[in-house]
Design a protein around this motif. Sequence first.
Motif, PDB file in Angstrom:
ATOM      1  N   ALA A   7       0.941  -0.972   0.055  1.00  0.00           N
ATOM      2  CA  ALA A   7       0.186   0.045   0.067  1.00  0.00           C
ATOM      3  C   ALA A   7       1.262   1.017  -0.077  1.00  0.00           C
ATOM      4  CB  ALA A   7      -0.914  -0.135   1.563  1.00  0.00           C
ATOM      5  N   VAL A  59       2.481   2.103   2.688  1.00  0.00           N
ATOM      6  CA  VAL A  59       2.488   2.791   3.453  1.00  0.00           C
ATOM      7  C   VAL A  59       3.705   2.479   4.839  1.00  0.00           C
ATOM      8  CG1 VAL A  59       0.186   4.092   3.407  1.00  0.00           C
ATOM      9  CG2 VAL A  59       0.296   1.585   4.584  1.00  0.00           C
ATOM     10  N   THR A  86       0.731   2.572   9.426  1.00  0.00           N
ATOM     11  CA  THR A  86      -0.899   3.256   8.865  1.00  0.00           C
ATOM     12  C   THR A  86      -1.911   1.955   8.964  1.00  0.00           C
ATOM     13  OG1 THR A  86      -0.021   4.681   7.783  1.00  0.00           O
ATOM     14  CG2 THR A  86      -2.020   4.190   7.185  1.00  0.00           C
ATOM     15  N   VAL A 119      -7.509   7.617   9.784  1.00  0.00           N
ATOM     16  CA  VAL A 119      -6.432   7.162   9.143  1.00  0.00           C
ATOM     17  C   VAL A 119      -7.556   8.234   7.518  1.00  0.00           C
ATOM     18  CG1 VAL A 119      -5.966   6.176   6.720  1.00  0.00           C
ATOM     19  CG2 VAL A 119      -5.738   5.285   9.792  1.00  0.00           C
ATOM     20  N   SER A 120      -7.029   8.976   6.683  1.00  0.00           N
ATOM     21  CA  SER A 120      -7.987   9.363   5.602  1.00  0.00           C
ATOM     22  C   SER A 120      -8.258   8.681   5.036  1.00  0.00           C
ATOM     23  CB  SER A 120      -6.870  10.967   4.935  1.00  0.00           C
ATOM     24  OG  SER A 120      -5.952   9.991   4.282  1.00  0.00           O
ATOM     25  N   THR A 138      -8.539   8.342   1.265  1.00  0.00           N
ATOM     26  CA  THR A 138      -7.959   7.940   0.783  1.00  0.00           C
ATOM     27  C   THR A 138      -7.119   6.789   0.515  1.00  0.00           C
ATOM     28  OG1 THR A 138      -7.432   8.932   0.181  1.00  0.00           O
ATOM     29  CG2 THR A 138      -8.388   9.807  -1.252  1.00  0.00           C
ATOM     30  N   THR A 139      -6.038   6.205   1.766  1.00  0.00           N
ATOM     31  CA  THR A 139      -5.003   5.948   2.686  1.00  0.00           C
ATOM     32  C   THR A 139      -5.743   4.875   2.764  1.00  0.00           C
ATOM     33  OG1 THR A 139      -4.537   8.237   3.182  1.00  0.00           O
ATOM     34  CG2 THR A 139      -2.594   5.688   4.188  1.00  0.00           C
ATOM     35  N   ARG A 156      -6.695   2.689   0.171  1.00  0.00           N
ATOM     36  CA  ARG A 156      -5.679   1.799  -0.153  1.00  0.00           C
ATOM     37  C   ARG A 156      -5.295   0.670   0.508  1.00  0.00           C
ATOM     38  NH1 ARG A 156      -0.737   4.663  -0.264  1.00  0.00           N
ATOM     39  NH2 ARG A 156      -1.570   6.415  -0.025  1.00  0.00           N
ATOM     40  N   VAL A 157      -5.000   1.037   2.096  1.00  0.00           N
ATOM     41  CA  VAL A 157      -4.465   0.169   2.931  1.00  0.00           C
ATOM     42  C   VAL A 157      -5.821  -2.181   2.719  1.00  0.00           C
ATOM     43  CG1 VAL A 157      -4.409  -1.074   5.453  1.00  0.00           C
ATOM     44  CG2 VAL A 157      -3.319   1.318   4.532  1.00  0.00           C
TER      45      VAL A 157
END
Lengths: 350, 350
Positions: B24, B26, B30, B41-42, B44-45, B48-49
Motif C-alpha cells: 500500500a 505506507v 498506518t 486515517v484519511s 483515500t489512504t 488503499r490499505v
Amino acid sequence: MKGNEASSTQRTGSVSIRSVAERAGVSIATVSRVLNTPDKVSATTADRVRAAIQDLEYRPNLFAKGLLTKRSRVIGVSLPDIHGEFYSELMFKLDERACELGYHLLVSSNAHRVNSGPENGFALDLVDGLIVMITERSGVELDLDGINRIDHPVVVIGIDEPGLDVETIVVDNVAGARKAVEHLVQATTPDRCYFVGAHRGNIDSESRLGAFCDVLKAHGHEPRADQIARREFSFDWGWDWAQSMLDEGKLEDTAVFAANDEIAIGIANAARDRGVEIPEQLRIVGFDDSQLCSLVRPKLSSVRMPVKEIGFAAIEAIIRRIEEPESAPRHARLAASFIPRQSSASPEEH
Amino acid sequence: MKGNEASSTQRTGSVSIRSVAERAGVSIATVSRVLNTPDKVSATTADRVRAAIQDLEYRPNLFAKGLLTKRSRVIGVSLPDIHGEFYSELMFKLDERACELGYHLLVSSNAHRVNSGPENGFALDLVDGLIVMITERSGVELDLDGINRIDHPVVVIGIDEPGLDVETIVVDNVAGARKAVEHLVQATTPDRCYFVGAHRGNIDSESRLGAFCDVLKAHGHEPRADQIARREFSFDWGWDWAQSMLDEGKLEDTAVFAANDEIAIGIANAARDRGVEIPEQLRIVGFDDSQLCSLVRPKLSSVRMPVKEIGFAAIEAIIRRIEEPESAPRHARLAASFIPRQSSASPEEH
DNA sequence: CTGAAAGCGCTTACAG
DNA sequence: CTGAAAGCGCTTACAG
C-alpha cells in the motif's frame, strides 16, 4: 522460599520471566530453558529457578509464547447446529481426549464461521488446527474450496469427497442402515416399508435413504414416492407424518425406518395415542441409538452412531496433523451397528 | 488489484503487516490504524490499505496483537461433567450470544481444570475472562479461594456465597420447587410424598430437597427419613428406587418429586412396567423441563430451568466484567417455573 | 494525517 | 551449562 508473603499476595498477572530470572539470579534464557528444555540446564540451577517460579506463581505469557512458537495447544471445533445428545457426547469425548493430550478446545457451533472470510477477525487464527463437522451438502462446493484453503491443519467429520485434501472421518451409515432395513423387510413386505427422514440437503439422512432404497430393490421392490418422506430431524415431524398416515388409514401393518430417534419417537407416540400397537401393528427403527431408545416404551430399535469413537479419532487425527504436517491425510470410516429392540420385533418374537 | 494471481495462491500464513504496508506504500503504523482506529486515517489512504489487505488476504497475528492488547476476545467456559440437554442448550446459547458480540468460547468440561495450579500450562491464560459453572459443594471451600484468585474476570453460575467476590448467576430452585411440591400436596397428603434426588454434595438437588421439606412442614408434616432418597441424576436410579418401593408395596397412591426429569422417567417407567397407573395411582413431577417431558407418556410435569436466560446472562456478565473491570460484581437470580402436565394431574383433573 | 521507534514477553541460535 | 542479543508481529505514544 515458598510462602513468601509479599509475592503470594501480588497478582500473578504482572509476573514476567524477567522477575523470575532476577529472583533466581539467572538470565531469562535460563528460565525459558527450565520450562521448555530442562535437559539443557544443570539440576541445581533448575531447582533454583523452579523455586522462584513457584514463589512468584509465574505463568508464561501465552501470547508471547505463541508469537514465537506459532503454537497455542488449542484446537478449534466447528459444529453444525446440531442438537442434544450427539452433540454433547461428542464434545465431552473431544474434550476428554484433548485434555489428556494437553490441548484445549475452542468451540463454535456456527458452521458459517468456518468459511468466513479474512475480513472478520476470526479468533480461530489462535488455534493450531481445526475439527470441522459437516452435515449439509448445500454449499459444499464452496466449502470444499474454503476448507482446503484454511491455513491450518484440518480434520473433517461427516464427509469424504475426492476434492477434500484433508483428513476425514466418516461413519458408514449405509452398512448400519442396511442391516436395519433388512431386519424390517424380513417380517414386513417391502411395499409396506416407509422411510421418514430430514431434508434433501442432509448428508446422513440421504445416505440412510439410499440404503433403504437399495434393500427394497434387492428384495424386488422399486420404492414408490409415497414410501419416502422428508422434512427434518424432529419429534414433531415424526408426529405429523404419522398423523397424516393415520388419517389415510395407511399406518397399520407397516414398518418405518426413521432417519433419527426423535422422528421415530414422534411416530411411535402418534401411533400409540391413536391405538396402533407397536410392534404388533407398526414396526419402527430409529437412528443414533440415543438414550431415548431405552427410555421409551416399547424400547426403540436403532442404529448406533459411534460417537465416542468419532471424538477420539478426531482428536488423534488433528494432533497428528499438527505435529506431523507432512504426513499424508488419512480417511477413516467407522462402523454403525444395528441394535434391535422391542419396537421392531417381528411377529414370532412378540 | 484484486485477484492478483501471485498473492491469492500463496499461503496467507506468511502475510504480515509489513507486506501490506509495502504494497500500500505506507508504514505499518498506518496499516494498524486502518484496522483499529480508522478515524485517524484519511479515507483515500485507508482505501488503499484495505485493498492491499484484501489482495494479500492479510489477517493480523492474534498472538502479537494479544501480547500488546492483552485481549483475545476469547471467553473460557468451565463446566462440570453434566450430561445431555441442559449442557448442550447452555453451550449453544453461550456461543450464540458470544458470537453476536464478537467473542469466541474456549470450553472445558473438566471442572478440576479451573483450579489447577500454575504449574500446568493452562491455556485459559489466553482467555479474557472465565465462566465457571459449579454444581458440587464438595471442595467448594477450596474453590472459593481458587476462584477468587483467578487473575481474570470471572462469572460463576450455580452458586452465590458471601465469600465469592465475583459476578454470580443462580437459579431460584427453591421457588420453583416449592410450587411443584405445593401442587403435589394439594391432592396427596404430605406423609405420602417422596423426594428422589442426587447425592448430598449436589447443590441443586439439595436445594430442591430443602423446598420439599419446607412445604411438607408448612403442611404440618415432619418428613420421615424414608421419604427422602438420594443417589444420582439418572434414569437408572429412578428405576431402582421405584422397584424397591414396588417390592415393598409402597409406591401406590403416592406422589414423587424427582430432582430431575431422568430420575422421574425412570420411576415412571418402572411403575408402568408393573401396572401402576400414572397419575391415577402415582403422581410425578420432574425437574429441568427437558424435551423428554413432552416425549414420554403421560407427559411429565416439571420445573423449567431458564437455560437460555442463564447463557445469555452469563455472556453479558462476563463481557461487562471484561470491558468494565471496575464495575461492581452483580448477583443475578433467575426464576424457575413449574410446568404442570398429565403425570401429576390430581384426581379431579383426570 | 503519517512515520520512526520503542517495546509487549517470550524463544532460540550463537558464542563462550 | 549459561548469557547477551536478535527478533516474532504487532500497537501506540511521540514527533512532525
